[in-house]
Design an enzyme around this catalytic site. Structure first.
Site, PDB file in Angstrom:
ATOM      1  N   LYS A   1      72.474 -15.668  75.464  1.00  0.00           N
ATOM      2  CA  LYS A   1      71.141 -16.119  75.038  1.00  0.00           C
ATOM      3  C   LYS A   1      70.865 -15.636  73.609  1.00  0.00           C
ATOM      4  CE  LYS A   1      66.311 -15.862  76.254  1.00  0.00           C
ATOM      5  NZ  LYS A   1      65.352 -14.866  76.624  1.00  0.00           N
TER       6      LYS A   1
ATOM      7  N   ASP B   1      71.778 -37.963  70.022  1.00  0.00           N
ATOM      8  CA  ASP B   1      72.687 -38.371  68.945  1.00  0.00           C
ATOM      9  C   ASP B   1      73.529 -37.203  68.453  1.00  0.00           C
ATOM     10  OD1 ASP B   1      72.004 -41.090  68.834  1.00  0.00           O
ATOM     11  OD2 ASP B   1      70.109 -40.579  67.846  1.00  0.00           O
TER      12      ASP B   1
ATOM     13  N   PHE C   1      70.101 -50.857  74.432  1.00  0.00           N
ATOM     14  CA  PHE C   1      68.664 -50.697  74.211  1.00  0.00           C
ATOM     15  C   PHE C   1      68.485 -50.199  72.782  1.00  0.00           C
ATOM     16  CE2 PHE C   1      65.513 -50.982  77.691  1.00  0.00           C
ATOM     17  CZ  PHE C   1      66.325 -51.565  78.646  1.00  0.00           C
TER      18      PHE C   1
ATOM     19  N   LYS D   1      71.460 -52.980  65.144  1.00  0.00           N
ATOM     20  CA  LYS D   1      72.254 -52.319  66.200  1.00  0.00           C
ATOM     21  C   LYS D   1      73.084 -53.353  66.975  1.00  0.00           C
ATOM     22  CE  LYS D   1      69.404 -48.220  66.685  1.00  0.00           C
ATOM     23  NZ  LYS D   1      68.272 -47.556  67.305  1.00  0.00           N
TER      24      LYS D   1
ATOM     25  N   LYS E   1      77.081 -52.710  66.438  1.00  0.00           N
ATOM     26  CA  LYS E   1      77.810 -52.177  67.598  1.00  0.00           C
ATOM     27  C   LYS E   1      78.587 -53.274  68.325  1.00  0.00           C
ATOM     28  CE  LYS E   1      74.428 -48.457  68.434  1.00  0.00           C
ATOM     29  NZ  LYS E   1      74.092 -47.346  69.318  1.00  0.00           N
TER      30      LYS E   1
ATOM     31  N   PRO F   1      79.559 -38.950  70.286  1.00  0.00           N
ATOM     32  CA  PRO F   1      80.182 -40.283  70.264  1.00  0.00           C
ATOM     33  C   PRO F   1      79.147 -41.331  70.677  1.00  0.00           C
ATOM     34  CG  PRO F   1      80.926 -39.008  72.169  1.00  0.00           C
ATOM     35  CD  PRO F   1      80.116 -38.076  71.315  1.00  0.00           C
ATOM     36  N   ASP F   2      79.251 -42.542  70.137  1.00  0.00           N
ATOM     37  CA  ASP F   2      78.348 -43.621  70.529  1.00  0.00           C
ATOM     38  C   ASP F   2      78.983 -44.360  71.712  1.00  0.00           C
ATOM     39  OD1 ASP F   2      76.957 -46.109  70.757  1.00  0.00           O
ATOM     40  OD2 ASP F   2      76.061 -45.661  68.806  1.00  0.00           O
TER      41      ASP F   2
ATOM     42  N   ASN G   1      65.383 -35.087  75.092  1.00  0.00           N
ATOM     43  CA  ASN G   1      64.305 -35.996  74.662  1.00  0.00           C
ATOM     44  C   ASN G   1      63.421 -36.337  75.852  1.00  0.00           C
ATOM     45  OD1 ASN G   1      65.374 -38.489  75.999  1.00  0.00           O
ATOM     46  ND2 ASN G   1      67.097 -38.011  74.651  1.00  0.00           N
TER      47      ASN G   1
HETATM   48  O1  PMT Z   1      63.546 -43.221  80.500  1.00  0.00           O
HETATM   49  P1  PMT Z   1      62.139 -43.756  80.258  1.00  0.00           P
HETATM   50  O2  PMT Z   1      61.120 -42.648  80.151  1.00  0.00           O
HETATM   51  O3  PMT Z   1      61.780 -44.837  81.243  1.00  0.00           O
HETATM   52  O4  PMT Z   1      62.137 -44.443  78.813  1.00  0.00           O
HETATM   53  C1  PMT Z   1      62.894 -45.591  78.586  1.00  0.00           C
HETATM   54  C2  PMT Z   1      63.580 -45.584  77.207  1.00  0.00           C
HETATM   55  C3  PMT Z   1      62.536 -45.623  76.103  1.00  0.00           C
HETATM   56  C4  PMT Z   1      64.442 -44.319  77.074  1.00  0.00           C
HETATM   57  C5  PMT Z   1      64.515 -46.859  77.172  1.00  0.00           C
HETATM   58  O5  PMT Z   1      63.729 -48.003  77.297  1.00  0.00           O
HETATM   59  C6  PMT Z   1      65.314 -46.907  75.880  1.00  0.00           C
HETATM   60  O6  PMT Z   1      64.867 -47.366  74.851  1.00  0.00           O
HETATM   61  N1  PMT Z   1      66.589 -46.423  75.935  1.00  0.00           N
HETATM   62  C7  PMT Z   1      67.446 -46.267  74.752  1.00  0.00           C
HETATM   63  C8  PMT Z   1      67.035 -45.041  73.986  1.00  0.00           C
HETATM   64  C9  PMT Z   1      67.915 -44.789  72.773  1.00  0.00           C
HETATM   65  O7  PMT Z   1      68.626 -43.846  72.766  1.00  0.00           O
HETATM   66  O8  PMT Z   1      67.841 -45.724  71.858  1.00  0.00           O
HETATM   67  P2  PMT Z   1      68.711 -45.690  70.456  1.00  0.00           P
HETATM   68  O9  PMT Z   1      68.099 -46.787  69.659  1.00  0.00           O
HETATM   69  O10 PMT Z   1      68.734 -44.325  69.891  1.00  0.00           O
HETATM   70  O11 PMT Z   1      70.170 -46.073  70.937  1.00  0.00           O
HETATM   71  C10 PMT Z   1      70.667 -47.407  70.925  1.00  0.00           C
HETATM   72  C11 PMT Z   1      71.598 -47.636  72.091  1.00  0.00           C
HETATM   73  O12 PMT Z   1      72.776 -46.863  71.939  1.00  0.00           O
HETATM   74  C12 PMT Z   1      71.037 -47.289  73.453  1.00  0.00           C
HETATM   75  O13 PMT Z   1      71.447 -48.289  74.367  1.00  0.00           O
HETATM   76  C13 PMT Z   1      71.683 -45.957  73.780  1.00  0.00           C
HETATM   77  O14 PMT Z   1      71.864 -45.801  75.205  1.00  0.00           O
HETATM   78  C14 PMT Z   1      73.018 -46.084  73.087  1.00  0.00           C
HETATM   79  N2  PMT Z   1      73.594 -44.816  72.611  1.00  0.00           N
HETATM   80  C15 PMT Z   1      72.939 -44.061  71.694  1.00  0.00           C
HETATM   81  C16 PMT Z   1      73.525 -42.910  71.216  1.00  0.00           C
HETATM   82  C17 PMT Z   1      74.784 -42.521  71.711  1.00  0.00           C
HETATM   83  N3  PMT Z   1      75.378 -41.416  71.284  1.00  0.00           N
HETATM   84  N4  PMT Z   1      75.403 -43.296  72.621  1.00  0.00           N
HETATM   85  C18 PMT Z   1      74.845 -44.418  73.075  1.00  0.00           C
HETATM   86  O15 PMT Z   1      75.411 -45.109  73.930  1.00  0.00           O
END
Ligand code: PMT
Length: 404
Positions: A289, A279, A323, A337, A341, A305-306, A210
């Protein structure tokens, strides 16, 4: 009350028109009880005389790198050892570039290289010079090395243009210096931060990922370190240099990030998950390849996994801050969330259309059970400091410091 009593401040002055404000800065620092020694670059002497600075500081002004008057001709080492903090005001674009590249060809740059004390710089330059990609890259580099940035302010400039690049006013700089000596909000705390994207392999040369640049997470790691914490940064692949004085753990995939985080989580007081973890990963990674023979190619993806939820569900979890990256219903989705969580706090940002990911600026909606604060659009560095202040406050409410 004098707030800088007995503090030794080495004031570096470089060659910009804002050098006239440094005269007032010396007076303001001394009003607060600080001892001030001044170093001027040759260019600074074109703007204001060393005699003025000597009269105001009450001490000889240092200009030459090899000064036969000081012990063993090692003036730069002596001065660096003497100081509690180095303040460079004004810091020109040229000085910032030289500091960023580790030059040591004049007294001020050599001292900055040898110093083991905090260095605070107050940039002052034409707005185009400040906005230039070269200056911004130098600033990022310095921030990653733990150098503290004060300003610049925005407004009318000496050259007649308007924009960012004005040096902060002397009283604002005194406040910034004061801040360096305050008890820091996370002194002695262990903080674990994740940042950047993860990369999930499709075959030996392709991956799913991403747009996360890592800027937000790295800024948080630096802000926590500045607040006195021992920081571990688990980072997916980014183009940003690892911050100094931070334990840095590079990873590529979500599974590697999970492993690195879980290995650290039990020792942490606070966990902040700013990484954009993929995700899904490929259910099977092709050994060779993949050939582009088929018109359609179907990849089977398996949920990762989360990591955040797993940390929050540990028997003795750290204070856990997630976040949320949302394109719609930011607050509502973030609240879901937060609750599902089991987090202590969540920082939600709107993403897409140039927002959140990749950019230098961001805004956040910070939510916890029973409260919310909106943090306006600003640089990720500033935003990270604001977030760390909130996290420290809420952490201390949950775990009040023991009094004996
Ligand atoms: O890196 P930059 O370019 O500065 O951009 C910053 C950002 C936009 C990436 C940052 O501010 C941000 O939003 N980070 C979280 C991105 C994200 O994956 O959001 P989500 O809503 O999909 O996930 C929710 C939370 O679960 C996040 O804290 C994520 O780290 C966590 N997560 C998600 C999926 C996963 N498998 N494991 C996780 O721990």
């Amino acid at each position: 009350m004098q707030t800088l009593t007995n503090k030794r401040i080495l004031l570096g002055i470089t060659g910009g028109i804002a050098a006239y404000k440094s005269a007032d800065l010396i007076r303001r620092l001394r009003d607060q009880g600080a001892e001030v020694q001044v170093i001027m670059t040759k260019a600074a002497c074109e703007f204001i005389t060393p005699l003025t600075m000597q009269a105001l500081s009450g001490k000889p002004v240092h200009i030459e790198l090899l000064d036969p008057v000081t012990e063993a001709g090692m003036g730069h080492i002596e001065l660096a050892r003497w100081s509690d903090v180095i303040v460079v005001a004004p810091a020109t674009a040229n000085f910032i570039a030289r500091l960023s590249h580790g030059m040591a060809d004049d007294l001020l740059s050599a001292i900055c290289l040898v110093a083991a004390v905090p260095i605070l710089i107050a940039p002052a330059m034409n707005q185009q010079m400040w906005l230039n990609a070269a200056t911004q890259a130098n600033i990022q580099n310095l921030a990653a090395r733990g150098i503290i940035l004060a300003g610049p302010a925005s407004g009318m400039q000496a050259c007649g243009e308007t924009g960012p690049g004005r040096m902060l006013e002397p009283l604002e700089l005194v406040a910034a210096v004061n801040g360096l000596f305050e008890t820091r909000a996370l002194d002695g705390k262990h903080v674990l931060v994740t940042a950047g994207p993860t990369q999930e392999a499709i075959d030996p040369v392709r991956f799913i990922s991403n747009r996360s640049s890592g800027r937000m997470g790295y800024a948080i790691a630096r802000a926590a370190q500045e607040a006195g914490a021992e920081v571990t940064l688990v980072s997916g692949p980014t183009a940003i240099p690892a911050p100094e004085r931070v334990k840095y753990v590079p990873v590529k995939t979500a599974e590697q990030m999970r492993e690195a985080v879980l290995a650290q989580a039990a020792k942490q007081d606070i966990f902040i998950a700013a990484a954009a973890v993929a995700d899904y990963r490929c259910a099977e990674i092709a050994g060779e390849k993949i050939k582009k023979t088929a018109a359609d190619l179907v990849l089977t993806l398996r949920k990762n996994p989360d990591i955040l939820a797993e940390v929050a569900q540990l028997p003795r979890p750290p204070y856990t801050v997630g976040f949320a990256a949302e394109t719609t219903a930011v607050k509502e989705n973030a609240l879901i969330k937060l609750r599902s969580k089991g987090l202590d706090m969540i920082a939600a940002n709107r993403v897409g259309d140039g927002l959140g990911f990749e950019s230098d600026e961001n805004s956040l909606e910070v939510l916890w059970d029973g409260g919310t604060i909106s943090l306006e659009l600003t640089s990720k560095d500033k935003l990270a400091r604001q977030l760390i202040d909130i996290v420290a406050r809420k952490y201390n409410e949950k775990h009040p410091p023991q009094s004996y």
